[in-house]
Design a protein around this motif. Structure first.
Motif, mmCIF file in Angstrom:
data_model
loop_
_atom_site.group_PDB
_atom_site.id
_atom_site.type_symbol
_atom_site.label_atom_id
_atom_site.label_comp_id
_atom_site.label_asym_id
_atom_site.label_seq_id
_atom_site.Cartn_x
_atom_site.Cartn_y
_atom_site.Cartn_z
ATOM 1 N N GLU A 1 0.474 -1.158 0.221
ATOM 2 C CA GLU A 1 0.103 -0.118 -0.004
ATOM 3 C C GLU A 1 1.316 1.639 0.283
ATOM 4 O O GLU A 1 0.369 2.013 -1.107
ATOM 5 C CB GLU A 1 -0.911 0.127 1.420
ATOM 6 N N PHE B 1 2.495 2.818 -2.648
ATOM 7 C CA PHE B 1 1.050 1.929 -4.661
ATOM 8 C C PHE B 1 1.406 3.922 -4.998
ATOM 9 O O PHE B 1 1.865 4.542 -4.126
ATOM 10 C CB PHE B 1 0.442 2.123 -3.858
ATOM 11 N N SER B 2 1.660 3.731 -6.120
ATOM 12 C CA SER B 2 1.365 5.140 -6.578
ATOM 13 C C SER B 2 0.097 5.870 -7.567
ATOM 14 O O SER B 2 -0.082 5.022 -7.707
ATOM 15 C CB SER B 2 2.455 6.036 -7.201
ATOM 16 N N ASP B 3 -0.679 6.686 -7.659
ATOM 17 C CA ASP B 3 -1.424 7.203 -8.669
ATOM 18 C C ASP B 3 -0.556 7.600 -9.836
ATOM 19 O O ASP B 3 -1.248 7.733 -10.921
ATOM 20 C CB ASP B 3 -2.135 8.517 -8.309
ATOM 21 N N ILE C 1 1.661 6.512 -13.134
ATOM 22 C CA ILE C 1 1.507 5.255 -13.443
ATOM 23 C C ILE C 1 3.418 4.934 -14.159
ATOM 24 O O ILE C 1 3.542 3.883 -13.773
ATOM 25 C CB ILE C 1 1.028 5.462 -14.992
ATOM 26 N N LEU D 1 4.253 2.789 -10.664
ATOM 27 C CA LEU D 1 4.148 1.952 -11.079
ATOM 28 C C LEU D 1 5.053 1.077 -12.005
ATOM 29 O O LEU D 1 5.488 -0.459 -11.999
ATOM 30 C CB LEU D 1 2.599 1.811 -11.254
ATOM 31 N N GLU E 1 -3.669 -6.785 -7.765
ATOM 32 C CA GLU E 1 -4.231 -6.166 -6.549
ATOM 33 C C GLU E 1 -4.436 -6.060 -4.794
ATOM 34 O O GLU E 1 -3.817 -7.642 -4.707
ATOM 35 C CB GLU E 1 -6.162 -5.863 -6.304
ATOM 36 N N GLN F 1 -7.943 14.170 -4.505
ATOM 37 C CA GLN F 1 -8.703 12.833 -5.403
ATOM 38 C C GLN F 1 -8.159 11.619 -4.825
ATOM 39 O O GLN F 1 -7.066 11.054 -4.528
ATOM 40 C CB GLN F 1 -7.473 13.066 -6.798
ATOM 41 N N SER G 1 -7.682 7.773 -5.634
ATOM 42 C CA SER G 1 -7.037 6.656 -6.844
ATOM 43 C C SER G 1 -6.504 5.131 -6.569
ATOM 44 O O SER G 1 -6.886 4.796 -5.731
ATOM 45 C CB SER G 1 -5.264 6.921 -6.656
ATOM 46 N N VAL G 2 -7.634 4.454 -7.486
ATOM 47 C CA VAL G 2 -8.009 3.255 -7.154
ATOM 48 C C VAL G 2 -6.800 2.462 -8.606
ATOM 49 O O VAL G 2 -7.108 2.375 -9.613
ATOM 50 C CB VAL G 2 -9.312 2.866 -7.509
ATOM 51 N N PHE G 3 -6.276 1.225 -7.661
ATOM 52 C CA PHE G 3 -5.396 1.120 -8.757
ATOM 53 C C PHE G 3 -6.406 -0.758 -8.922
ATOM 54 O O PHE G 3 -7.091 -1.179 -8.280
ATOM 55 C CB PHE G 3 -4.077 0.108 -8.067
ATOM 56 N N MET H 1 -5.088 2.559 -14.319
ATOM 57 C CA MET H 1 -5.601 3.887 -12.692
ATOM 58 C C MET H 1 -7.299 4.559 -12.994
ATOM 59 O O MET H 1 -7.020 4.984 -14.142
ATOM 60 C CB MET H 1 -4.436 4.484 -12.744
ATOM 61 N N ARG I 1 -9.339 7.363 -12.008
ATOM 62 C CA ARG I 1 -8.380 8.374 -10.215
ATOM 63 C C ARG I 1 -10.254 8.947 -10.632
ATOM 64 O O ARG I 1 -10.885 9.783 -11.437
ATOM 65 C CB ARG I 1 -7.957 9.418 -11.511
ATOM 66 N N ALA J 1 -6.722 1.738 -2.621
ATOM 67 C CA ALA J 1 -7.408 2.930 -2.877
ATOM 68 C C ALA J 1 -6.356 4.296 -1.701
ATOM 69 O O ALA J 1 -6.218 3.895 -0.906
ATOM 70 C CB ALA J 1 -8.925 3.178 -2.261
ATOM 71 N N THR J 2 -5.824 4.716 -2.712
ATOM 72 C CA THR J 2 -5.246 6.327 -2.444
ATOM 73 C C THR J 2 -5.663 7.722 -2.339
ATOM 74 O O THR J 2 -6.726 7.719 -3.306
ATOM 75 C CB THR J 2 -3.590 6.302 -2.421
#
Lengths: 432, 139
Positions: free
Chosen positions: A376, A379-381, A383, A386, A411, B5, B7-9, B44, B46, B66-67
């Protein structure tokens, strides 16, 4: 044709006598030259004098890959460095390589064994053989090369990597034999087929090894290429390719017993089991000088037969391998343990220790995908982040196992948690 | 000046996106805008929601990765060159844009969400240039 009729067709009594004589010598050699073995034997209270013949073999302690690791790099060598003419190495479970050394005589014995195997496949001095195993630290390339030269065949040292060049030379040089992994040979066959070149080659035999394959695959290769395909077995700890090979009857692999004493044991109780029953294959090297090994546990599961073969050889035969008693995978000829992948991931710390290795065979070449759960906090938003993480994981795993991998981020908590022993491998290759 | 925001992987598997949306629906969390970036293996998602914190907790409780990330959103008048002028401010300040997407508004103005390489610097530069920050619809 039989390369060495005296040795390959000996009566059982003669073989037992020869093996016994050589075992006594081998035990003396390790006891006096290798401190590690001397201590190991002293721990179980055995002295060289207690070993009078192969009937005493079960008094001796086993050797495992761990022993090689513990004594890395040269701790099990029984010859001074001045007598070692070559080193080979294979990847180990913790990143440390398994290192083996050969004296000039070891190379001669190895070449003799490979020459016997090539002869079993109907290959002789008049043949031109492409050695398409990797050359280098891996024993496949140089082992097959020296054996083929010893036989007197014309050797084309192709190594691996350029299939087009290989097939072109196969046609242009009138190549009659090839040594490579079975999956690579299937790939070559398909390339030839696609180019309509099958009628233009003179190939008649192949010796394939370094990875497990099935009888169906062997027949498929024979049918596609109109050749005789043989299964050659070996492992670097014992020698390299040429420990055993199947003859034209394909009823098991003849073990070159005058150099490698085979035993079959129950991997749980470690007790010897009867001929014909399946168990773990154990070898004692009888003539090796560089790194003689006593009762080395191969972890390969097979059974043994001492019946005389229709080919005339009396050498014991081991059946096609039925799996392994550990979790080692052989991918593109490279030995891989899931624990290596796990150790690499844990060291990085950017993923959870949960992972799944997916092994597959695409166009006859093995592929390895490693699915990892991302922690967790890493994890980055973005790409970009990642992707660089994916690359970093792939690079770390590749460094650890010596094999290119595709990493797939998944996941969290999607990799199945099993009760008890975790399942880390899905092998989709259809074998056995 | 910044907004949160969510963000969900998402793995590229059937139904994963729908499960995220369903979770938000069950929690009665309204979605303002979204953007979905895809690669061959994963996506990803958002999203801007009315209650980011609660949205994150709801998704995490369902096992999603989720972050919350801070991004900046500005409104833009419906006129030619408005977006270019805003981005020019960032360009002049030496700020890179990691990603950007259009926002849904209920006003006469358009809006964009931007993830700049340096958030603080971007906010200051936009402020100095007199940009209007968007914070509508958040509870």
């Amino acid at each position: 044709m039989i390369w060495n009729e005296t040795k390959e067709c000996m009566s059982r009594d003669e073989m037992t006598a020869l093996q016994s004589k050589r075992l006594v010598k081998a035990v003396n050699r390790v006891y006096h030259n290798v401190e590690y073995y001397r201590k190991k034997m002293q721990e179980v209270g055995v002295e060289p004098g207690d070993i009078r013949g192969i009937e005493d073999i079960d008094k001796l302690p086993y050797t495992t890959k761990d022993d090689l690791r513990d004594t890395y790099p040269f701790g099990l060598f029984a010859a001074p460095q001045s007598e070692i003419v070559r080193i080979h190495a294979s990847s180990g479970t913790t990143g440390k390589a398994t290192v083996v050394g050969y004296t000039r005589k070891d190379i001669d014995v190895w070449s003799e064994c490979v020459a016997r195997a090539l002869t079993m496949a109907g290959i002789g001095r008049g043949d031109t053989i492409q050695v398409a195993y990797g050359y280098g630290l891996f024993t496949g390339g140089l082992g097959a090369h020296y054996g083929a030269e010893h036989l007197g065949a014309t050797v084309v040292p192709m190594s691996t990597g350029n299939t087009k060049k290989l097939t072109t030379m196969m046609k242009d040089f009138g190549v009659t034999a090839i040594a490579c992994t079975p999956s690579y040979l299937l790939h070559i066959a398909e390339t030839l087929e696609a180019d309509g070149d099958i009628p233009n080659i003179k190939l008649k035999a192949a010796i394939c090894g370094a990875e497990p394959w099935t009888e169906q695959m062997r027949l498929q290769i024979e049918e596609k290429l109109h050749i005789s395909a043989h299964d050659i077995y070996g492992l670097s700890e014992i020698m390299g390719p040429g420990v055993a090979c199947d003859c034209q009857y394909h009823k098991g692999l003849h073990v070159y017993e005058d150099h490698f004493l085979p035993e079959i044991i129950d991997p749980k109780t470690l007790k010897p089991i009867a001929a014909g029953e399946t168990g773990e294959l154990v070898f004692t090297t009888l003539t090796k000088e560089g790194i003689p090994l006593i009762r080395y546990r191969t972890k390969d599961l097979t059974s043994i037969s001492y019946d005389k073969c229709d080919c005339g050889r009396t050498l014991a035969r081991i059946s096609r391998f039925k799996g392994r008693s550990d979790d080692m995978l052989i991918i593109r000829g490279v030995n891989v343990f899931p624990s290596q992948v796990e150790a690499a991931l844990l060291e990085m710390g950017e993923t959870t220790p949960h992972y799944m290795m997916i092994v597959d065979r695409v166009n006859n070449l093995d592929t390895l995908e490693v699915q990892v759960e991302v922690e967790e906090r890493f994890f980055s938003d973005e790409i970009k982040q990642l992707e660089s993480l994916t690359k970093k994981i792939a690079h770390t795993i590749q460094q650890a196992i010596g094999l290119a991998v595709k990493v797939k981020l998944v996941e969290p908590k999607t990799i199945e948690r099993s009760m008890g022993k975790a399942v880390h491998v899905i092998d989709k290759r259809k074998l056995v | 000046m910044t907004i949160k925001q969510l963000s969900v992987f998402l793995e590229n598997r059937e139904g994963r996106l729908e499960e995220v949306l369903n979770t938000l629906k069950e929690e009665k969390i309204n979605i303002i805008s979204l953007s979905l970036a895809d690669t061959s293996d994963y996506g990803m998602l958002r999203i801007l929601v009315e209650e980011p914190e609660r949205g994150k907790d709801a998704l995490k409780a369902k096992g999603f990765s989720a972050t919350l990330s801070d991004i900046v959103a500005v409104t833009l008048p419906h006129k030619i060159g408005a977006l270019q002028e805003t981005l020019h401010v960032l360009y002049e300040a030496g700020i890179n844009i990691e990603y950007m997407y259009a926002l849904c508004t209920t006003t006469d103005e358009a809006a964009i969400a931007i993830k700049p390489s340096d958030l603080d610097k971007a906010v200051k530069a936009l402020e100095a240039a007199g940009a209007h920050f968007f914070d509508g619809l958040f509870k």
